[in-house]
Structures are given as structure tokens and as C-alpha cells.
Enzyme design. Structure first.
Site, PDB file in Angstrom:
ATOM      1  N   GLU A 339       0.824  -1.213   0.000  1.00  0.00           N
ATOM      2  CA  GLU A 339       0.000   0.000   0.000  1.00  0.00           C
ATOM      3  C   GLU A 339       0.856   1.260   0.000  1.00  0.00           C
ATOM      4  OE1 GLU A 339      -2.836  -0.476  -0.845  1.00  0.00           O
ATOM      5  OE2 GLU A 339      -3.363  -2.472  -0.160  1.00  0.00           O
ATOM      6  N   TYR A 413      -2.408  -7.128 -11.288  1.00  0.00           N
ATOM      7  CA  TYR A 413      -1.454  -7.235 -10.182  1.00  0.00           C
ATOM      8  C   TYR A 413      -0.264  -8.098 -10.595  1.00  0.00           C
ATOM      9  CZ  TYR A 413      -5.187  -5.229  -7.364  1.00  0.00           C
ATOM     10  OH  TYR A 413      -6.151  -4.400  -6.871  1.00  0.00           O
TER      11      TYR A 413
END
Length: 549
Positions: A339, A413
Site C-alpha cells: 500500500e 497485479y
């Protein structure tokens, strides 16, 4: 944000409920999807400069009320402004220069008629009053909205998350990625027993004695994307640190529930490791003026700019699991690394259209392997990224559909990170690769971008045409197969399961000899030694291999 396989189905259900309809294998989009996902005439004429979002959060009724001041520069004469706010939230009043304006609603879009003449170059503002019960997140952060929770002591524990779904789920905003405010103020009124943590630096805490509340005022000194704006409310303990980085001293602030303070002090030491690795690979942290925060929330975590949210239970891995299956994924706290990696790719470099969200997620997923490489060596990083291939689905293209707020496959991803790692292999020059990654964050600093810009940048700086690779890996769900045969000391080879224009340099092993071959969808041949019976592909290429008889 990261979407592991076991929640992809939930995420798709939530997205479809927002407006996209499925008919067979085709997506049918509604007028609401177009209003949300396109640069409409009512958006195009004005350039967003500044927000002041001011709200009161009312946990008893799970509602909020407040205002948003929207400052903008007029780019072309137009008298209607689009502002987005999703049902069941309501705009109750709009003012410009203290005059109340007329507006009407079309689903989740409000159209405001401006009485003042909008002249090119003018800097104007409107103040929007609104209230309601925002959508409650069922499985945050993937379905988005407000999370209303309690901590172990019975205190309110509240947070927002809204990527994909959009910031307009809880505040009135120009809800399209292409335009960001240059700066922003966030004012949040909460019970005087609790604390709000939002983006940027805390500039003031105002006591409202009559109401027994406090208002926390935060200022964001940099451009910020809409979904990156957040509100986090809890009975927080705060501790801080400093990081001596490439641009000087960076303030580090941590907010966690009080019972978790000691665990956080130990686990959050990884923040400095993350910053050391990513400043090496990507260049300076992009938001020194706003500092860096980790904030505990009642969900897994999210890349809110300068206010990264955390819910990984103070352990390494992804909730204790290694997503790569190699062991390297347990060497770091996944949420801190992934993150926070988005501070460079998502918050610094932001896609203009959510269809290009691979720019956020492919580079950030790749940052996980770069973190491993920085501390444990190149082969460890390569093992990690190869290990993540088990999560790849090859279900649909990574790039979504433009203009309708439609993201592509979750393969953005780890298929995306393996594509980038493969491009590095083809480049075969780690200094050039490092300079290119750092150059991206320097040359696109605080910008919104399109896929074409990133593709061209990589091709130009790596000095080879990577477009066929992007077309194959981002725009189709086919994985190319290197088909070959060996006959009379000749190796013949071609790509199948590929676009007709696909071509790529491939590193192979012929017996004990390393060789680079240029492969297209047409047969080519080279002479080889008699004893060679099979070939191997460098494992850092994500592709198939098939021997023909």
C-alpha cells in the site's frame, strides 16, 4: 489496493451492482456509467484547483453532513457544472457568491446551473451542502463506502474506502481521475472522546464545547486523487518518527488503537525499510510536505495518499500468508510495502481513466519483488515475482473499457508485475532499468497519465520497441507459447497463442549455451549443436513452451 483471488468474486459482484450489466460474456454499460466514467462537457470546461471538505460524522445514525467548497479555473465558457454524489446521499444547497443556485439530479450526477458568467481564466468557487447515510462497506476495501465498527472497548472505529466505487459514495466531488485539486483542506468533526486522522498535515484541532465534539483540520499540500481522500476515526494512540530521506527530513506519524500501541511500535519499524528501498528504486517519496502516516483501520488496508491505512494485524505476509509461496513473502509486512508502494504508483503517477489501473497495480505489485531484492538479493526478488504467477487467471484483458469507469482483469497485479520483470530481462541492463523507474516518477511527478504515455516512456528509455509486449499482455488474455522443433541440427521456432504482430527477444538455454533469439509468429530457424535435444526458456519470461514432433 490489492485483490487476492478469494475476494475477486465479491469485488466483481459489487462493481456490477453499481451500474454495469452482464449479458453473456459482454458488458453492457448504462448512462450512469458514462456520466461517471467520461469527461463530460459539464466537467471538461473547468479545471479543479482546491477543495475544502468539511463534515460532521454521526455514528448513531451512520450519517454525515457537511459542505465542500470547490475552487476552479474556467477553461472555456460554460454555465453548467457536473458534481457527483451517489445515492442515497443528497445535495441540499449550492451557493456561488452567496447566491443559491438551481440544480437537478440524474442518478449519481448533479448538474448545477451557474448564474455568474464563466469567463476564461476566472478563478471561481461553489459551496455544496450535503447530507445522508453513505453506503456502508460490506467487505472493505473492495466494495467501498463507510465502515462503521467498534473497537474492543466499545468505542466507535470508523473509516472510509472507495477505490473503483468512487469518492462520490460519501462526498460531493468531480469524480473522475483525470482532474485533481492542487491542494485540499479536510475538516472532520467527531466526538471529543475520539480522533480523526485524514490526509496531509494536522494544522489545528478545534474544540466545540457546546456540542462536546472536536474538529480536526488537515491540509494536503500536494495534488491528491479523489479516492485517496480518507476519514479514519477512533480512540487512537499516536507516535511519530523521522526519516532522513533523499529530499531531507520526512515526518512519520502512526495512529493505532491504544491496545495495539506496543505491537505497532515494533511492526511499523518496517516503514523506514520500505522508504529506503523505494526511494532507491523509484526516487524521493513524492509527498514530503504532507508527511507519511500509517493509520490502523477496521479493514485490511488501502493506499490513501500520505495516510496509508493498515489492518494487517501487525504481522508479516498478507494476514500471515506468503502470496508468492516462496518464503520471501513472510520477510515483510505486505500491507506496509504494497500500500505504501502506491505512493509512487497511484498517488504520484495516477491513471486518467480507471481502465488504465494497471499503471497503479502492476508497478506496485512489482515493487514487492523490488523490496525483496533490495534487502535479500536479486535472485530472491526474482523468485518472489515468479512465485506470484499462481494467482494469475488470464480471464480477460488487463486494460479495461474506457469512458465508463470499468477496470480490467485482476491480473493487473501479478501478470502485470511479471510482464514488467520480463521487460527488465529483455533490457538486460539493471542500471538502465533503475534509471527508467526513477525517471517515471520524476518526469510524471504529480501527473495523471494514460497507458500510451507509460508505454512510450518505457520503450524510449529502454531503447527497444515494447509495444508488441504491451499489446499482448495488457490487451489480450492470451499467454504466448514458444513452439519449437529440432530437426537435423536446426532449431525452428515461432510464437502461437499470440497476436499476429507479436514479437519478442527470448533468452533460451541450448544445452549449456545461453542464446537470445528473436521470435515472431512466423517460423524462424538457427543452426544448433547435434547433441541438443531440448531448449529451456529463462524462467523470468512469463510464457509457455511447447516442443513439436
Amino acid at each position: 489496493m490489492f485483490k487476492p483471488l478469494f475476494i475477486l468474486f465479491l469485488s466483481v459482484l459489487s462493481f456490477n451492482s453499481f451500474g454495469q450489466l452482464l449479458q453473456g460474456d459482454k458488458a453492457i454499460f448504462t448512462e450512469q456509467d458514462t456520466l461517471r466514467g467520461s469527461i463530460t462537457p459539464e466537467r471538461e470546461w473547468w479545471d479543479l484547483k482546491y477543495y475544502h471538505l468539511s463534515i460532521e460524522v454521526l455514528p448513531e445514525s451512520k450519517s454525515i453532513l457537511g459542505t465542500n467548497k470547490v475552487e476552479y479555473t474556467v477553461l472555456s465558457p460554460f454555465q453548467v457544472m457536473q458534481i457527483d454524489l451517489q445515492k442515497p446521499m443528497e445535495i441540499t444547497k449550492v451557493l456561488q457568491e452567496d447566491k443559491e443556485l438551481k440544480f437537478f439530479r440524474n442518478g449519481n450526477a448533479f448538474f448545477i446551473t451557474l448564474e455568474k458568467q464563466q469567463n476564461i481564466g476566472d478563478i471561481n468557487n461553489v459551496v455544496i451542502y450535503y447530507n445522508g447515510q453513505p453506503r456502508e462497506a460490506v467487505n472493505a476495501p473492495w466494495d467501498g463506502g463507510f465502515t462503521w465498527n467498534k473497537d474492543t472497548n466499545g468505542n466507535d472505529f470508523i473509516a472510509t474506502s472507495c477505490q473503483g466505487l468512487g469518492a462520490s459514495v460519501w462526498w460531493p466531488v468531480k469524480d473522475h481521475m483525470y482532474d485533481e485539486p492542487d491542494s485540499m483542506r479536510i475538516s472532520v468533526e467527531v466526538s471529543n472522546l475520539l480522533m480523526d486522522v485524514s490526509n496531509g498535515q494536522l494544522i489545528k484541532v478545534e474544540k466545540n464545547r457546546r456540542k462536546k465534539t472536536k474538529t480536526y483540520h488537515w491540509f494536503v499540500d500536494n495534488p491528491i486523487n479523489n479516492y485517496g481522500v480518507n476519514v479514519n476515526i477512533g480512540d487512537y494512540a499516536h507516535f511519530s518518527d523521522k526519516y532522513d530521506g533523499e529530499k531531507g527530513e520526512l515526518s512519520l506519524d502512526y495512529y493505532v488503537l491504544k491496545p495495539n500501541l506496543e505491537k505497532a511500535k515494533k511492526q511499523f519499524q518496517q516503514t523506514k525499510q520500505m522508504l529506503e528501498a523505494f526511494e532507491h528504486w523509484f526516487g524521493p517519496y513524492p509527498f514530503y510536505e504532507d508527511g507519511f502516516k500509517l493509520v490502523e483501520v477496521p479493514y485490511l488496508g488501502m493506499e490513501h495518499q500520505s495516510s496509508v491505512t493498515y489492518g494487517n494485524q501487525f504481522q508479516n505476509g498478507y494476514l500471515g500468508r506468503d502470496l508468492s509461496g516462496t518464503g520471501w513473502g513472510l520477510k515483510f509486512d505486505f500491507i506496509i510495502v504494497h500500500e505504501a508502494g502506491h505512493e509512487w504508483f497511484a498517488n504520484n503517477i495516477t491513471d486518467k481513466d480507471i481502465a488504465d489501473m494497471w499503471i497503479h497495480e502492476s508497478f506496485t505489485s512489482y515493487s514487492e519483488c523490488l523490496f525483496v531484492e533490495y534487502f535479500y538479493g536479486k535472485e530472491a526478488g526474482q523468485e518472489y515475482v515468479r512465485g506470484t504467477r499462481a494467482s494469475i487467471q488470464n480471464d480477460k484483458p488487463i486494460i479495461g473499457i474506457y469512458g465508463v469507469n470499468a477496470e480490467g482483469s485482476g491480473d493487473m497485479y501479478y501478470k502485470g508485475s511479471n510482464m514488467l520483470n520480463m521487460i527488465r530481462q529483455i533490457t538486460n541492463d539493471d542500471e538502465k532499468w533503475l534509471a527508467t523507474l526513477r525517471g517515471l516518477n520524476k518526469d510524471f511527478y504529480h501527473q495523471t497519465v494514460e497507458t500510451k504515455q507509460i508505454e512510450n516512456y518505457l520503450s524510449n528509455h529502454l531503447e527497444f520497441d515494447a509495444k508488441p509486449i504491451f499489446d499482448q499482455y495488457l490487451r489480450t488474455n492470451q499467454i504466448p507459447i514458444l513452439e519449437y522443433r529440432i530437426y537435423e541440427n536446426r532449431l525452428s521456432y515461432r510464437f502461437t497463442s499470440a497476436l499476429p504482430t507479436f514479437k519478442m527477444s527470448v533468452d533460451i538455454l541450448l544445452g549449456e549455451k545461453k542464446e537470445r533469439i528473436e521470435v515472431t509468429t512466423n517460423w524462424k530457424s538457427i543452426d544448433i549443436q547435434e547433441e541438443v535435444k531440448d531448449i529451456k526458456i529463462n524462467p523470468n519470461y512469463y510464457m509457455g513452451l511447447m516442443k513439436m514432433q
